[in-house]
Design an enzyme around this catalytic site. Structure first.
Site, PDB file in Angstrom:
ATOM      1  N   ASP A  87       0.860  -1.232  -0.031  1.00 22.65           N
ATOM      2  CA  ASP A  87       0.007  -0.041   0.036  1.00 22.65           C
ATOM      3  C   ASP A  87       0.819   1.195   0.063  1.00 22.65           C
ATOM      4  O   ASP A  87       0.568   2.309  -0.691  1.00 22.65           O
ATOM      5  CB  ASP A  87      -0.757   0.073   1.202  1.00 22.65           C
ATOM      6  CG  ASP A  87      -2.052  -0.947   0.954  1.00 22.65           C
ATOM      7  OD1 ASP A  87      -2.081  -1.726   0.138  1.00 22.65           O
ATOM      8  OD2 ASP A  87      -2.941  -0.649   1.667  1.00 22.65           O
ATOM      9  N   CYS A 119       1.765  -7.209   4.643  1.00 20.79           N
ATOM     10  CA  CYS A 119       1.091  -5.830   4.380  1.00 20.79           C
ATOM     11  C   CYS A 119      -0.441  -5.855   4.431  1.00 20.79           C
ATOM     12  O   CYS A 119      -1.173  -6.986   4.826  1.00 20.79           O
ATOM     13  CB  CYS A 119       1.611  -5.639   3.213  1.00 20.79           C
ATOM     14  SG  CYS A 119       1.402  -3.752   2.747  1.00 20.79           S
ATOM     15  N   ASP A 120      -1.132  -4.707   4.428  1.00 18.91           N
ATOM     16  CA  ASP A 120      -2.395  -4.434   4.896  1.00 18.91           C
ATOM     17  C   ASP A 120      -3.299  -5.498   4.458  1.00 18.91           C
ATOM     18  O   ASP A 120      -4.309  -5.781   5.244  1.00 18.91           O
ATOM     19  CB  ASP A 120      -2.887  -3.220   4.371  1.00 18.91           C
ATOM     20  CG  ASP A 120      -2.032  -1.890   4.856  1.00 18.91           C
ATOM     21  OD1 ASP A 120      -0.853  -2.097   5.449  1.00 18.91           O
ATOM     22  OD2 ASP A 120      -2.470  -1.061   4.722  1.00 18.91           O
ATOM     23  N   LYS A 121      -3.536  -5.716   3.105  1.00 13.76           N
ATOM     24  CA  LYS A 121      -4.668  -6.723   2.767  1.00 13.76           C
ATOM     25  C   LYS A 121      -4.448  -8.181   2.997  1.00 13.76           C
ATOM     26  O   LYS A 121      -5.348  -8.887   2.755  1.00 13.76           O
ATOM     27  CB  LYS A 121      -4.909  -6.446   1.326  1.00 13.76           C
ATOM     28  CG  LYS A 121      -5.371  -4.897   1.027  1.00 13.76           C
ATOM     29  CD  LYS A 121      -6.296  -4.180   1.777  1.00 13.76           C
ATOM     30  CE  LYS A 121      -6.221  -2.744   1.865  1.00 13.76           C
ATOM     31  NZ  LYS A 121      -5.283  -1.820   2.498  1.00 13.76           N
ATOM     32  N   CYS A 133       4.876  -1.442   8.272  1.00 17.65           N
ATOM     33  CA  CYS A 133       4.585   0.103   8.811  1.00 17.65           C
ATOM     34  C   CYS A 133       4.490  -0.136  10.429  1.00 17.65           C
ATOM     35  O   CYS A 133       3.748  -0.802  10.715  1.00 17.65           O
ATOM     36  CB  CYS A 133       3.844   0.942   8.133  1.00 17.65           C
ATOM     37  SG  CYS A 133       4.021   1.103   6.301  1.00 17.65           S
ATOM     38  N   SER A 161      -5.412   5.636   5.172  1.00 17.77           N
ATOM     39  CA  SER A 161      -4.382   4.909   5.616  1.00 17.77           C
ATOM     40  C   SER A 161      -4.636   4.738   7.249  1.00 17.77           C
ATOM     41  O   SER A 161      -4.988   5.484   7.664  1.00 17.77           O
ATOM     42  CB  SER A 161      -2.983   5.357   5.149  1.00 17.77           C
ATOM     43  OG  SER A 161      -1.753   4.999   6.080  1.00 17.77           O
TER      44      SER A 161
HETATM   45 FE1  FES Z   1       2.856  -2.404   3.934  1.00 18.89          FE
HETATM   46 FE2  FES Z   1       2.608  -0.201   5.262  1.00 18.89          FE
HETATM   47  S1  FES Z   1       3.001  -0.608   3.241  1.00 18.89           S
HETATM   48  S2  FES Z   1       2.263  -2.240   6.057  1.00 18.89           S
END
Ligand code: FES
Length: 565
Positions: free
Chosen positions: A87, A128-130, A200, A478
């Site tokens: 992301d 990562c997020d998804k 992140c 975000s």
């Molecule tokens: Fe992968 Fe933030 S870009 S967790």
């Protein structure tokens, strides 16, 4: 090794058992598997892996560790990967439209791989997020014995003795375009913000979803908060592999774990920590796959009774590494359980209840300002996320109240039909104190894909307008977004929601304590405008985004894909 229970091997037996399946076994033997290997339960180990960013760089390694764990308990594991979107890299571009889409692709990839090859169980390695919600959706959908291991956070960045995260870089852009930061300092931020592999650092979407996997009971206790580079992750990967075999033996399936009470626990932890607003749609989507009736109103009900006890970025001070250093996710869970806010009797992947897990964990807790102790004042009296409703969002909108220093705002609408147009206006000084920036046609169908608006929200904060400008969108944010930012406005503009008929200068009122989001235009006038509104042409007429737009549901129902039957 004892022969596996017939039931535990029912799916793989169908694909690899008996004389008629000789060709199927021949393919496996080409990879060095023996008849003995194929007589065992077969566990699919799915690693969301890519070199597109640091978040999932190590998941293949963890997948191999999970395979060892499966083998040590008499199973055979096959490793596969799923695609993913990073992301932070896609942010602020057309590419971000694929982010939420990737959640469905991950879920579908796991479904496809497990069903096509007859695997009996599943270990999902996420990052990562998804990736965590995507895997949990597949797990809930397929309902075969499964477990998740969250790959973990990056370590904190550091600049001039101060702990920093990627949030500082995004906000640095706003400061730079507002002449409050020079190019040299922006470059220093860029060079220092993300020092290692991992996700992140703050309690943004990836870390919040990692925590959710653990609180839902689908990940081993204590496995989520160690950073990606912590050797403990290797141990947890092996243990997750072993646990998948135990789940298979005991016949515990995901829907035994993913009950309504488990979702209430997850929402409670989300509210208590001020986690990411994205988690609202992800939990709704996972619940929908599990056949559990969780609604957007459950979030507001729980938010009202749960205090925010964690001091986490973006609203607070700390990162996942900091939380891990004082006890991690189990510390949050223990604190909530001791306060009577979690259901302790829910089943988990250990085969024990949440309460039993907590009582057998040894927590090294130290005095800290990351999680407020029982009996001490919480950081906020209510949960970190509020669901707003009103004439501008009849079916709901979401705000992370904990990440905003103002609770009420009223001001004139500044209307933009895309994120790029809004960003240009902020960057060029076209947004003034008191404005309400409206970004529409960015919803699940209209965007399509509900882009996250971190570039714009960070630019607003970076321009020092975070306390005087609000933003409203049918897109998402975000997990690192802070300020008076309202997202997931439903119905979205593209389907003719009131957001579509907001005019430049219309007054908009946001009242977080009263959960209201109103367009201060007479109802009759709103109805007349909607009547004469015409849907814009779709932005994509072929390809993945067009397919997604035609199938996706609204944000208040998790933005899940509904087959056009
Ligand atoms: Fe992968 Fe933030 S870009 S967790």
């Amino acid at each position: 090794m004892a022969a596996p229970a017939k039931k535990a091997k029912a799916r793989s037996e169908d694909v690899y058992g008996g004389p008629m399946k000789a060709p199927n076994r021949a393919y496996m033997k080409a990879m060095g598997l023996s008849d003995s290997d194929l007589s065992r339960p077969i566990i699919g180990v799915g690693a969301a892996w890519s070199e597109a960013g640091p978040c999932n760089l190590h998941t293949l390694m963890l997948g191999r560790n999970a395979k060892s764990g499966v083998a040590s308990k008499g199973g055979t594991a096959r490793l596969f990967t799923t695609p993913l979107v990073i992301d932070g890299v896609a942010m602020g571009s057309e590419g971000m439209k694929y982010s939420l889409v990737s959640r469905e692709i991950i879920a579908n990839t796991v479904e496809m791989t497990l069903n096509a090859h007859g695997y009996d169980g599943f270990v999902g390695i996420t990052g990562c997020d998804k990736t965590t919600p995507g895997m949990l959706m597949a797990i809930a959908r397929l309902n075969i014995p499964s477990i998740v291991l969250y790959g973990g956070t990056t370590l904190n960045g550091s600049l001039l003795g101060k702990s920093i995260t990627m949030q500082d870089v995004f906000e640095g852009i706003g400061a730079y375009v507002g002449n409050r930061m020079d190019a040299k300092r922006l470059k220093e931020l860029e060079d220092s913000a993300i020092p290692t592999t991992g996700t992140c650092a703050g309690l943004y979407t990836a870390n919040t979803m990692g925590m959710m996997a653990e609180v839902l009971g689908m990940a081993l206790p204590g496995s989520s908060s160690p950073p990606a580079v912590d050797g403990l992750k290797i141990k947890y990967a092996e243990e997750s592999g072993k646990a998948s075999m135990q789940l298979l033996e005991s016949g515990i399936r995901p829907r035994d774990i993913l009950t309504y009470e488990a979702f209430e626990n997850a929402i409670t932890a989300l509210m208590a920590t001020g986690g990411s607003t994205n988690v609202v749609i992800h939990l709704l989507a996972i619940a929908s796959e599990a056949g559990v009736n969780v609604t957007i109103d459950d979030f507001e009900r729980i938010s009202r009774k749960v205090p925010e006890i964690a001091n986490m970025k973006p609203g607070g001070k700390h990162t996942m590494e900091d939380l891990n250093n004082v006890g991690g996710v189990p510390l949050i869970m223990k604190r909530l359980l001791d306060s009577g806010l979690l259901h302790g009797s829910v089943l988990t992947v250990t085969g024990r209840t949440l309460k039993q897990n907590m009582s057998s964990l040894h927590l090294n807790t130290y005095p800290n300002d990351v999680v407020s102790p029982k009996g001490k004042k919480p950081y906020h009296a209510h949960g970190g996320i509020t669901i707003l409703k009103g004439s501008l969002a009849p079916e709901g909108a979401v705000i992370k109240g904990a990440a905003s220093e103002i609770a009420r705002h009223a001001g004139p609408a500044r209307v933009f039909d895309s994120e790029e147009d809004a960003f240009d206006a902020v960057a060029n000084g076209g947004i003034r104190k008191n404005d309400v920036v409206v970004i529409r046609y960015e919803g699940p169908r209209g965007g399509p894909g509900m882009r996250e608006m971190l570039a714009v929200t960070a630019a607003i904060v970076g321009r020092d307008l975070g306390k005087s400008v609000a933003l409203i969108t049918d897109g998402r944010f975000s997990g690192a977004t802070r300020g008076m930012m309202v997202g997931h406005v439903t119905p979205e503009a593209y389907v003719g929601g009131p957001l579509a008929v907001v005019k430049e200068g219309d007054m908009i009122e946001i009242d977080v304590p009263r959960c209201r989001l109103n367009l201060l235009v007479p109802d009759k006038e709103i109805a007349a405008r909607i009547k004469s509104w015409k849907r814009p042409r779709p932005k994509h007429s072929s390809g993945l985004l067009a397919q997604y737009s035609s199938l996706v549901s609204d944000a208040s129902h998790g933005a899940v894909l509904r087959p056009a039957l």
